[in-house]
Design an enzyme around this catalytic site. Structure first.
Site, PDB file in Angstrom:
ATOM      1  N   GLU A 175       9.248  -4.590  13.094  1.00 33.11           N
ATOM      2  CA  GLU A 175       8.938  -3.475  12.189  1.00 33.11           C
ATOM      3  C   GLU A 175       7.693  -2.745  12.701  1.00 33.11           C
ATOM      4  O   GLU A 175       6.630  -3.348  12.841  1.00 33.11           O
ATOM      5  CB  GLU A 175       8.689  -4.001  10.769  1.00 33.11           C
ATOM      6  CG  GLU A 175       8.416  -2.882   9.781  1.00 33.11           C
ATOM      7  CD  GLU A 175       8.225  -3.376   8.351  1.00 33.11           C
ATOM      8  OE1 GLU A 175       7.671  -4.473   8.147  1.00 33.11           O
ATOM      9  OE2 GLU A 175       8.626  -2.632   7.429  1.00 33.11           O
ATOM     10  N   LYS A 220      -1.329  -7.192  -9.299  1.00 39.69           N
ATOM     11  CA  LYS A 220      -2.302  -7.263  -8.201  1.00 39.69           C
ATOM     12  C   LYS A 220      -1.875  -6.192  -7.219  1.00 39.69           C
ATOM     13  O   LYS A 220      -1.004  -6.399  -6.382  1.00 39.69           O
ATOM     14  CB  LYS A 220      -2.258  -8.654  -7.557  1.00 39.69           C
ATOM     15  CG  LYS A 220      -3.555  -9.111  -6.873  1.00 39.69           C
ATOM     16  CD  LYS A 220      -4.028  -8.207  -5.749  1.00 39.69           C
ATOM     17  CE  LYS A 220      -3.217  -8.350  -4.487  1.00 39.69           C
ATOM     18  NZ  LYS A 220      -3.597  -7.325  -3.459  1.00 39.69           N
ATOM     19  N   GLU A 228      -5.037  -3.854  -2.100  1.00 37.79           N
ATOM     20  CA  GLU A 228      -6.489  -3.574  -2.099  1.00 37.79           C
ATOM     21  C   GLU A 228      -6.793  -2.284  -1.348  1.00 37.79           C
ATOM     22  O   GLU A 228      -7.915  -1.797  -1.368  1.00 37.79           O
ATOM     23  CB  GLU A 228      -7.265  -4.755  -1.492  1.00 37.79           C
ATOM     24  CG  GLU A 228      -7.037  -5.030  -0.017  1.00 37.79           C
ATOM     25  CD  GLU A 228      -5.774  -5.843   0.265  1.00 37.79           C
ATOM     26  OE1 GLU A 228      -4.827  -5.828  -0.552  1.00 37.79           O
ATOM     27  OE2 GLU A 228      -5.722  -6.488   1.331  1.00 37.79           O
ATOM     28  N   PHE A 260       0.797  -1.230   0.000  1.00 38.97           N
ATOM     29  CA  PHE A 260       0.000   0.000   0.000  1.00 38.97           C
ATOM     30  C   PHE A 260       0.829   1.279   0.000  1.00 38.97           C
ATOM     31  O   PHE A 260       0.324   2.357  -0.300  1.00 38.97           O
ATOM     32  CB  PHE A 260      -0.952   0.015   1.220  1.00 38.97           C
ATOM     33  CG  PHE A 260      -0.293   0.420   2.518  1.00 38.97           C
ATOM     34  CD1 PHE A 260      -0.064   1.768   2.801  1.00 38.97           C
ATOM     35  CD2 PHE A 260       0.119  -0.520   3.445  1.00 38.97           C
ATOM     36  CE1 PHE A 260       0.563   2.154   3.985  1.00 38.97           C
ATOM     37  CE2 PHE A 260       0.746  -0.146   4.626  1.00 38.97           C
ATOM     38  CZ  PHE A 260       0.963   1.201   4.893  1.00 38.97           C
ATOM     39  N   CYS A 289       9.731   1.245   3.533  1.00 40.43           N
ATOM     40  CA  CYS A 289      10.653   0.190   3.960  1.00 40.43           C
ATOM     41  C   CYS A 289      12.073   0.710   4.141  1.00 40.43           C
ATOM     42  O   CYS A 289      12.935  -0.015   4.612  1.00 40.43           O
ATOM     43  CB  CYS A 289      10.631  -0.946   2.958  1.00 40.43           C
ATOM     44  SG  CYS A 289      11.245  -0.422   1.356  1.00 40.43           S
ATOM     45  N   SER A 304       5.062  -7.192   3.279  1.00 45.08           N
ATOM     46  CA  SER A 304       5.605  -7.555   4.588  1.00 45.08           C
ATOM     47  C   SER A 304       6.360  -8.890   4.508  1.00 45.08           C
ATOM     48  O   SER A 304       6.097  -9.710   3.621  1.00 45.08           O
ATOM     49  CB  SER A 304       4.461  -7.677   5.591  1.00 45.08           C
ATOM     50  OG  SER A 304       3.587  -8.711   5.173  1.00 45.08           O
TER      51      SER A 304
HETATM   52  P1  NAD Z   1       1.264  -6.714   3.066  1.00 48.45           P
HETATM   53  O1  NAD Z   1       2.263  -7.803   3.109  1.00 48.45           O
HETATM   54  O2  NAD Z   1       0.166  -6.726   4.049  1.00 48.45           O
HETATM   55  O3  NAD Z   1       0.546  -6.691   1.622  1.00 48.45           O
HETATM   56  C1  NAD Z   1       1.297  -6.765   0.436  1.00 48.45           C
HETATM   57  C2  NAD Z   1       0.464  -7.488  -0.625  1.00 48.45           C
HETATM   58  O4  NAD Z   1       0.172  -8.815  -0.166  1.00 48.45           O
HETATM   59  C3  NAD Z   1      -0.874  -6.800  -0.879  1.00 48.45           C
HETATM   60  O5  NAD Z   1      -1.089  -6.776  -2.275  1.00 48.45           O
HETATM   61  C4  NAD Z   1      -1.880  -7.679  -0.147  1.00 48.45           C
HETATM   62  O6  NAD Z   1      -3.117  -7.754  -0.806  1.00 48.45           O
HETATM   63  C5  NAD Z   1      -1.226  -9.046  -0.149  1.00 48.45           C
HETATM   64  N1  NAD Z   1      -1.535  -9.837   1.063  1.00 48.45           N
HETATM   65  C6  NAD Z   1      -1.717  -9.368   2.323  1.00 48.45           C
HETATM   66  N2  NAD Z   1      -1.934 -10.391   3.179  1.00 48.45           N
HETATM   67  C7  NAD Z   1      -1.885 -11.526   2.446  1.00 48.45           C
HETATM   68  C8  NAD Z   1      -2.014 -12.928   2.760  1.00 48.45           C
HETATM   69  N3  NAD Z   1      -2.235 -13.330   3.987  1.00 48.45           N
HETATM   70  N4  NAD Z   1      -1.876 -13.815   1.770  1.00 48.45           N
HETATM   71  C9  NAD Z   1      -1.647 -13.405   0.496  1.00 48.45           C
HETATM   72  N5  NAD Z   1      -1.511 -12.100   0.141  1.00 48.45           N
HETATM   73  C10 NAD Z   1      -1.629 -11.180   1.092  1.00 48.45           C
HETATM   74  O7  NAD Z   1       2.067  -5.340   3.092  1.00 48.45           O
HETATM   75  P2  NAD Z   1       1.492  -3.855   3.187  1.00 48.45           P
HETATM   76  O8  NAD Z   1       0.930  -3.661   4.550  1.00 48.45           O
HETATM   77  O9  NAD Z   1       0.652  -3.557   2.006  1.00 48.45           O
HETATM   78  O10 NAD Z   1       2.841  -3.016   3.015  1.00 48.45           O
HETATM   79  C11 NAD Z   1       3.717  -2.755   4.077  1.00 48.45           C
HETATM   80  C12 NAD Z   1       4.845  -3.750   4.116  1.00 48.45           C
HETATM   81  O11 NAD Z   1       5.523  -3.782   2.859  1.00 48.45           O
HETATM   82  C13 NAD Z   1       5.902  -3.384   5.152  1.00 48.45           C
HETATM   83  O12 NAD Z   1       6.309  -4.548   5.806  1.00 48.45           O
HETATM   84  C14 NAD Z   1       7.023  -2.813   4.308  1.00 48.45           C
HETATM   85  O13 NAD Z   1       8.298  -2.889   4.886  1.00 48.45           O
HETATM   86  C15 NAD Z   1       6.921  -3.655   3.093  1.00 48.45           C
HETATM   87  N6  NAD Z   1       7.558  -3.022   1.947  1.00 48.45           N
HETATM   88  C16 NAD Z   1       8.757  -3.507   1.573  1.00 48.45           C
HETATM   89  C17 NAD Z   1       9.433  -2.935   0.508  1.00 48.45           C
HETATM   90  C18 NAD Z   1      10.775  -3.455   0.086  1.00 48.45           C
HETATM   91  O14 NAD Z   1      11.267  -3.006  -0.912  1.00 48.45           O
HETATM   92  N7  NAD Z   1      11.396  -4.372   0.805  1.00 48.45           N
HETATM   93  C19 NAD Z   1       8.855  -1.855  -0.165  1.00 48.45           C
HETATM   94  C20 NAD Z   1       7.613  -1.391   0.248  1.00 48.45           C
HETATM   95  C21 NAD Z   1       6.971  -1.984   1.323  1.00 48.45           C
END
Ligand code: NAD
Length: 496
Positions: free
Chosen positions: A387, A187, A190, A163, A295, A240
């Site tokens: 985190e 994808k 959401e 997000f 991140c 994440s």
């Molecule tokens: P998230 O992991 O909750 O969601 C990321 C994606 O995974 C979304 O598209 C979501 O729909 C999907 N998702 C969520 N839960 C799921 C599940 N149980 N099973 C399958 N798919 C699922 O992450 P977020 O809250 O959207 O973003 C924040 C996180 O992203 C933080 O941990 C941040 O550090 C990380 N991030 C990392 C980088 C990097 O380059 N390493 C860059 C940006 C963000």
């Protein structure tokens, strides 16, 4: 039918369209018929709804992609890149609209939304340059025998994004995948699917054939269907660590090439000789930028030796930052609760709250937290090693550089890290010992700019190579090695 332009040019609330799926160049509702509300985090008001897709929707996108991909791959790479030149011009034309859209769906302040769109454009520029880097190389490896490499597309590929950077993170993947000759299924999160809707239409306007770029909106079900679909050959994920691990395991088991970027806990080491103004301003900007929801944000300031003046400087700079003006809001109410729990727990265990952002609000009724600085954070507090993903800086005090480095090395994460010092020797000592994929010297957000690739180490990334830059191109393509001989050799044998 085209979606309307997003007209907002201020923080005033404005609703926008429902996020449908973009399949074969058309907006379609999901087969599931499910939707969920999309909240503008600054106002906590509903901007629209997002389609929540299932396996049948993913399959529909795959079929459209499969149909479009062969003709796209037939084009010379330089012709494929022309679409990116054109979309770059369109993104520049619509820069304000895209930035305000990111600002409204994600809650960033406009300057930070603009920076993220500018960075997305930079990623597109890197895609434009790829044909000049991807000549493949060739060598006469034996008399009359030549080897060369051709980078072939994988076919149908997919990206799953978080997000916090709605338009930028998809563009860590897309330019390389498209120039590589693939059809792409995105994808998006959401929580923030709307700016990529406009982007899809810009790609179409730029001449990208229908079906080469598709969007499937949704959450867990859509992600699992992407992991499992046999006709998706490569998958990149950013989000994440918890989900990155799940996606990596599931998609790898299904035979895909997979790269998953995960979460972060970035340690910024401050040596006593660090420049006071630079360190104070930089550290404050690093942990509050995007409200700490990035991140590469500073998470822990490791203060080495006699550095009380630097701690005071960081607190003074951070106290100047106003929610809603200098940094945006928090993505949703659950996130505010989660971040606040980390602060409460650390305080209860003895951390000193030097700056308290709890209860601080911006200009509207949304989800807010002000900059928070916790001192004397120790390892028994979750805030020290988990985190937080909010505008919270934990200060840990140590006596030596080696202790500071050891703290970072013990973290399971290895995304970003930095050292502040005026000594080249100290800087190099740290750079070489920090177990982190991206390291800064006197820079709090050491994001490598294009053409350098983005990617961490340890639990911040699963898979090989970086997500953007040249590694990204290699990820989305398969090298075909061609060995050619035309001349008949005098010493011909059955092996020749
Ligand atoms: P998230 O992991 O909750 O969601 C990321 C994606 O995974 C979304 O598209 C979501 O729909 C999907 N998702 C969520 N839960 C799921 C599940 N149980 N099973 C399958 N798919 C699922 O992450 P977020 O809250 O959207 O973003 C924040 C996180 O992203 C933080 O941990 C941040 O550090 C990380 N991030 C990392 C980088 C990097 O380059 N390493 C860059 C940006 C963000």
């Amino acid at each position: 039918m085209a979606i309307p332009r997003f007209e907002a040019r201020s923080y005033d609330f404005m609703p926008y369209v429902d996020a449908l799926n973009w399949i074969g160049g058309q907006w379609v509702p999901s087969v599931t018929g499910r939707t969920q509300p999309l909240e503008n985090p600054r106002h906590a008001e509903i901007m629209g709804h997002v389609t929540i897709s299932g396996a049948a929707d993913v399959d529909a996108a795959v079929q459209a992609a499969k149909k479009a991909q062969p003709a796209w791959a037939e084009l010379p790479m330089r012709e494929r890149a022309q679409v990116l030149y054109r979309v770059k011009a369109l993104m520049e034309r619509d820069f304000e609209e895209l930035s305000w859209l990111v600002c409204h769906e994600n809650g960033k302040v406009i300057s930070q939304a603009q920076a993220s769109v500018a960075k997305a454009i930079e990623c597109i520029e890197n895609g434009c340059a790829l044909p000049n880097m991807a000549d493949g190389g060739g060598l006469e490896v034996s008399r009359g025998v030549e080897c060369r490499v051709i980078y072939e597309p994988v076919g149908v590929v997919a990206g799953i994004t978080p997000f916090n950077f709605p338009l930028m993170v998809p563009n860590w993947m897309l330019p390389q995948a498209l120039v590589g000759g693939n059809a792409f299924i995105l994808k998006p999160s959401e929580k923030v699917p709307q700016s990529v809707l406009r982007f899809a239409e810009l790609l179409q306007e730029a001449g990208l054939p229908d079906g080469v770029f598709n969007i499937v909106n949704g959450a867990k079900d859509a992600v699992e269907a992407i992991c499992d679909h046999p006709d998706i050959g490569a998958l990149a994920f950013v989000g994440s660590t918890k989900v990155a691990k799940l996606v990596y395991a599931r998609a790898s088991a299904a035979g895909k090439v997979v790269k998953c970027l995960g979460g972060a806990k970035n340690f910024l080491i401050v040596a006593p000789d660090a420049d006071l103004q630079l360190t104070s301003e930089n550290m404050a900007a690093s942990f509050t930028g995007c409200s700490g929801q990035r991140c590469m944000a500073a998470a822990v300031m490791v203060a080495v030796g006699d550095s009380q003046h630097l701690i005071d400087g960081v607190v003074a700079e951070s106290a100047k930052l106003r929610p809603g003006i200098d940094h945006g809001c928090i993505i949703d109410a659950d996130a505010v609760k989660r971040i606040t729990a980390y602060i409460d727990e650390a305080e209860a265990k003895g951390a000193k709250v030097l700056l308290d952002g709890r209860g601080k609000r911006g200009d509207h009724q949304g989800h807010w937290l002000g900059a928070t600085v916790l001192d004397h954070v120790t390892n028994d507090m979750r805030a020290a090693h988990e985190e937080i993903f909010g505008p919270v800086l934990c200060i840990m005090r140590v006596n030596t550089l080696d202790e500071a480095i050891a703290l970072q090395n013990a973290s399971p994460y290895g995304n970003g890290a930095a050292v502040y010092t005026q000594s080249g020797k100290v800087a190099e000592y740290c750079v070489r010992r920090l177990t982190s994929g991206m390291v800064g010297v006197n820079i709090g957000v050491p994001v490598p700019r294009e053409p350098f690739g983005f990617g961490g180490w340890k639990d911040s990334k699963f898979g090989v190579g970086d997500v953007s830059g040249w590694d990204g191109f290699r990820f989305w393509t398969r090298p075909r090695k061609v060995t050619t001989k035309w001349a008949v050799q005098k010493d011909w044998t059955w092996m020749s």
